[in-house]
Enzyme design. Structure first.
Site, PDB file in Angstrom:
ATOM      1  N   GLY A 317       0.763  -1.161   0.086  1.00  0.00           N
ATOM      2  CA  GLY A 317       0.080   0.114   0.089  1.00  0.00           C
ATOM      3  C   GLY A 317       0.915   1.251   0.011  1.00  0.00           C
ATOM      4  O   GLY A 317       1.838   1.214   0.377  1.00  0.00           O
ATOM      5  N   PRO A 318       0.465   2.366  -0.625  1.00  0.00           N
ATOM      6  CA  PRO A 318      -1.021   2.500  -1.436  1.00  0.00           C
ATOM      7  C   PRO A 318      -0.891   1.918  -2.651  1.00  0.00           C
ATOM      8  O   PRO A 318      -2.055   1.946  -3.520  1.00  0.00           O
ATOM      9  CB  PRO A 318      -0.952   3.882  -1.467  1.00  0.00           C
ATOM     10  CG  PRO A 318       0.025   4.562  -1.323  1.00  0.00           C
ATOM     11  CD  PRO A 318       0.785   3.410  -0.431  1.00  0.00           C
ATOM     12  N   GLY A 319       0.094   1.453  -3.302  1.00  0.00           N
ATOM     13  CA  GLY A 319       0.005   0.631  -4.468  1.00  0.00           C
ATOM     14  C   GLY A 319       0.866   1.319  -5.547  1.00  0.00           C
ATOM     15  O   GLY A 319       0.999   0.835  -6.603  1.00  0.00           O
ATOM     16  N   LYS A 321       4.431   1.435  -6.002  1.00  0.00           N
ATOM     17  CA  LYS A 321       5.553   0.678  -6.407  1.00  0.00           C
ATOM     18  C   LYS A 321       4.831  -0.407  -7.003  1.00  0.00           C
ATOM     19  O   LYS A 321       5.701  -1.091  -7.977  1.00  0.00           O
ATOM     20  CB  LYS A 321       6.401   0.392  -5.257  1.00  0.00           C
ATOM     21  CG  LYS A 321       7.028   1.640  -5.000  1.00  0.00           C
ATOM     22  CD  LYS A 321       8.267   0.987  -4.208  1.00  0.00           C
ATOM     23  CE  LYS A 321       9.178   2.516  -3.527  1.00  0.00           C
ATOM     24  NZ  LYS A 321       8.258   3.005  -2.530  1.00  0.00           N
ATOM     25  N   CYS A 440      11.777   4.987   2.637  1.00  0.00           N
ATOM     26  CA  CYS A 440      11.783   6.191   2.280  1.00  0.00           C
ATOM     27  C   CYS A 440      12.533   7.230   3.530  1.00  0.00           C
ATOM     28  O   CYS A 440      11.771   8.085   3.885  1.00  0.00           O
ATOM     29  CB  CYS A 440      10.422   6.653   2.046  1.00  0.00           C
ATOM     30  SG  CYS A 440      10.502   8.538   1.132  1.00  0.00           S
TER      31      CYS A 440
END
Length: 511
Positions: A317-319, A321, A440
């Protein structure tokens, strides 16, 4: 600043008039700046829609919302678009991002701690301070417009206080205020105030630059200042063309510019990405170029040696990648399994995957605890990506409120979770399979320390050098990725989020 043609001109009776010859209010000089002395009857009674939108979003963020989600809704609801929307965006993000500096200035100008100012009024003052010190708004206009906003949203009594504080702020330049509020502080504390980062984050970023080989002792200070400044610069809008669904050429035809960094990327200089058909149809998306490079590198690595591979995105999530990985997997005769821990986030992944699914790309989306998946499905997947939950210190330029919501106490909880997820991913990988670990965040505790701790406790895993897998749009290896074998991207070096990536291979298999 205004051009000479836009400035008020003095006529024969020494009164200011505007460009149409209309008489202007008298202006008195204070501290080298022009300030309009408006009579109460002449003052605007309410804030303009752009400034009011910025204030409303600031209040929602103070209550726990996210600026990037709230601002588009508020702009639509208030009918703010075009240049006014751009102004509201810069004002909202800038005031939230730079509140560390502005609160120090406000405290000095108000003669009281920021904690003693009513929060809704403090938000108004931050908006005014950003216009005066951080935007190209004439100081007198910034003050008068913000006072009008305060009159509407904070009340008449509070507007007088706002007027007094902002008038004091207009008396000095940004450089003068920085000198005032940083005087007497030690070097890192002064940098924290000037660049509006919590001190603990400044220290963590400094340590990350040094540990990852991004700077040596001689150049560390300059690199740190450049990184802090990059965190405060509005980021470009990066787009990704999902292979097989859209092309970079299609994005360029829609007004974007092809990326020099990502082979599947483009940048949008102006306009709303949602106006591009490929974006609306989820064939393309807004995605940081660092995330694009990471997915491309993961897909480009030598696999387990099996034929039809099965890939797993453990924390999908959120999708974003996951959607890119799904199209890359399809191009390599592989299938992607996308896992999320909650039904809500799983549904976000499905929405992001809509175009891929409609195009017949084989992708499986499910819900489960990533920490348990390794024991539930051991030795199953050829590749596993762990895009782990983290502090998000690598995306501070995109998420203005993030720096104020995290604290050092979050680190132990996150690193424990990251370690569990990485071990689970390794358990789920086939012998000879690959595991990519990404965050990240450049914080050493979340990156190299997590990888080191896992490697020390397992004898079935080996780190591989991932640097050669990061290729730009011309096919050349991306430079300045660190000492290896891991990769660290930087906003001030690569123009991306500060993404970290490690590539691990599980022992055994056909390799």
């Amino acid at each position: 600043m205004s051009s000479s043609e836009d400035r008020p001109r003095r006529d024969d009776d020494s009164r200011y008039r505007d460009a149409k010859g209309r008489q202007r209010p008298e202006v008195r000089r204070t501290g080298g700046r022009d300030r309009t002395a408006l009579r109460p009857a002449d003052r605007r009674r309410g804030g303009d829609p752009a400034r009011k939108t910025a204030w409303e979003v600031s209040r929602r963020v103070a209550e726990g919302a996210y600026a990037n989600l709230e601002l588009p809704k508020a702009l639509r609801h208030n009918g703010v678009d075009g240049r006014d929307a751009a102004f509201a965006t810069e004002l909202t993000y800038g005031a939230i991002r730079m509140r560390g500096l502005y609160d120090a200035v406000i405290e000095f100008a108000a003669g009281r701690p920021a904690s003693q100012i009513d929060p809704p009024v403090l938000d108004t003052l931050r908006l005014g301070a950003h216009q005066i010190l951080g935007m190209r708004v004439p100081p007198h206009a910034a003050a008068s417009e913000t006072v009008a906003l305060a009159r509407e949203v904070n009340g008449t009594g509070a507007s007088g206080f706002v007027n007094a504080v902002l008038r004091r702020i207009t008396e000095r330049t940004r450089a003068e205020w920085i000198a005032e509020v940083t005087g007497g502080r030690d070097h890192l504390d002064a940098l924290a105030v000037e660049h509006s980062h919590p001190l603990w984050i400044v220290r963590a970023l400094r340590g990350s630059l040094l540990a990852g080989g991004a700077a040596d002792d001689e150049h560390l200070d300059a690199a740190l200042i450049a990184l802090l400044a990059a965190d405060n610069a509005p980021p470009k809008v990066s787009l990704v063309a999902r292979p097989g669904l859209a092309s970079v050429a299609e994005l360029v035809d829609a007004g974007a510019e092809a990326s020099k960094l990502s082979p599947v990327g483009a940048t949008l200089g102006h306009g709303d990405p949602a106006d591009i058909p490929a974006i609306r149809q989820t064939r393309a998306a807004v995605q940081d170029e660092g995330s694009q490079l990471l997915a491309l590198a993961f897909a480009a690595a030598d696999g387990s040696g099996a034929g039809h591979e099965e890939w797993l995105d453990l924390c999908a999530g959120p999708g974003g990648k996951a959607a890119l990985l799904a199209t890359l997997a399809a191009g390599q005769d592989a299938v992607l399994f996308a896992n999320e821990v909650s039904e809500h986030r799983t549904e976000l992944v499905r929405r992001t995957m809509a175009a891929a699914i409609d195009a017949g790309i084989e992708v499986m989306v499910g819900t489960g605890d990533g920490r348990e998946l390794g024991s539930e499905e051991p030795d199953t997947y050829d590749r596993v990506l762990v895009d782990a939950p983290c502090t998000g210190l690598g995306a501070l330029r995109r998420r203005p409120e993030a720096r104020w919501r995290r604290n050092p106490g979050d680190i132990p909880t996150l690193t424990a979770l990251q370690t569990e997820l990485l071990n689970s991913a390794l358990d789920a990988a086939k012998p000879g399979g690959l595991v990519g670990y990404a965050t990240c965040s450049p914080h050493v505790a979340e990156t190299t320390e997590v990888v080191r701790a896992v490697l020390e406790r397992r004898d079935d895993v080996q780190a591989e050098d991932a640097r050669g897998l990061f290729r730009d749009a011309a096919g050349q290896q991306v430079t300045d990725l660190g000492d290896g074998p891991t990769v660290q991207l930087w906003p001030h070096v690569h123009g991306t989020d500060a993404m970290f990536f490690a590539l691990l291979r599980k022992a055994g298999g056909d390799r």
